[in-house]
Design an enzyme around this catalytic site. Structure first.
Site, short mmCIF file in Angstrom:
data_model
loop_
_atom_site.label_atom_id
_atom_site.label_comp_id
_atom_site.label_asym_id
_atom_site.label_seq_id
_atom_site.Cartn_x
_atom_site.Cartn_y
_atom_site.Cartn_z
CB SER A 82 75.76 16.75 46.27
OG SER A 82 74.99 17.90 46.04
CG HIS A 105 70.35 16.05 46.72
ND1 HIS A 105 70.99 15.47 45.64
CD2 HIS A 105 71.27 16.88 47.29
CE1 HIS A 105 72.23 15.94 45.55
NE2 HIS A 105 72.43 16.79 46.55
CG ASP A 118 68.58 14.13 43.65
OD1 ASP A 118 68.45 15.37 43.59
OD2 ASP A 118 69.60 13.56 44.07
#
Length: 213
Positions: free
Chosen positions: A127, A195, A182
């Protein structure tokens, strides 16, 4: 713009609250490069937003553990911390993270290369941590980059912006893992269930890194 930022931060905070961190994972620090001796392999990882500890609470410690299982006694794991605090707001900066985080990651790669010139460096990010890796690795010297054998990025918030690669770094050394659905991989900061699914991809990510050693 302020309303969009507030809504995005509220959504991220709600998802974090719905995904509690296990105690045993929270206690993993991953400061083995700084505090320990040199190993054959050094794994440097940048965690995702709001994750605790040096390696985070999901794919970071899991990837470290798999690497240690596959290369017993040969792997040191180092998280990008404590200067990198993995705050939510930094996701909205132009590079998807802040300069303090980028500088800390760069310094860890440079430390690995100078302290342990014979170590093989592998790296990862999740991320916002993927954005940290994009910015840090792309600005390293060619000498340090050559010592990096492979990089895995999960739920890469810079995937679309950087054309599916880390700038100024070989694509064959990079594996970007983006789950179907995602949306952060498509250039947004909209968080979906996809995610949060990357723990399933850890074995594949570790295989890639081991294969580059």
């Amino acid at each position: 713009m302020k309303l969009q930022l507030h809504l995005a931060l509220s959504l991220l905070a709600a998802i974090v609250a719905a995904n509690p961190i296990r105690l045993d994972q929270r206690q993993i620090t991953g400061n083995e490069l700084r505090d320990g001796s040199c190993h054959d392999v050094t794994f440097i990882f940048a965690r995702g937003s709001t994750e605790l500890g040096y390696l985070g609470s999901t794919v970071g410690p899991a990837t470290c553990n798999v690497l240690k299982l596959r290369k017993p006694g040969q792997v040191a794991c180092q998280g990008v911390a404590p200067a990198y605090i993995a705050d939510l707001a930094s996701n909205f900066l132009p590079q998807g993270t802040n300069q303090i985080a980028i500088n800390e990651a760069k310094s860890l790669f440079e430390l690995a290369a100078s302290k342990c010139p014979n170590t093989k460096i592998v790296a990862g990010g999740y991320s916002q941590g993927a954005a940290v890796m994009h910015a840090a690795i792309s600005t390293l010297s060619s000498t340090v980059q050559d010592q990096i054998k492979g990089v895995v990025l999960f739920g890469d918030t810079r995937n679309k912006q950087d054309g599916g690669r880390i700038p100024n770094f070989p694509t064959d050394k990079t594996k970007i893992i983006c789950a179907f659905g995602d949306l952060v991989c498509e250039g947004t900061l909209v968080i979906t269930a996809a995610h949060l699914s990357y723990i399933d991809d850890v074995p594949d990510a570790a295989d890639f890194l081991v294969g580059k050693l």
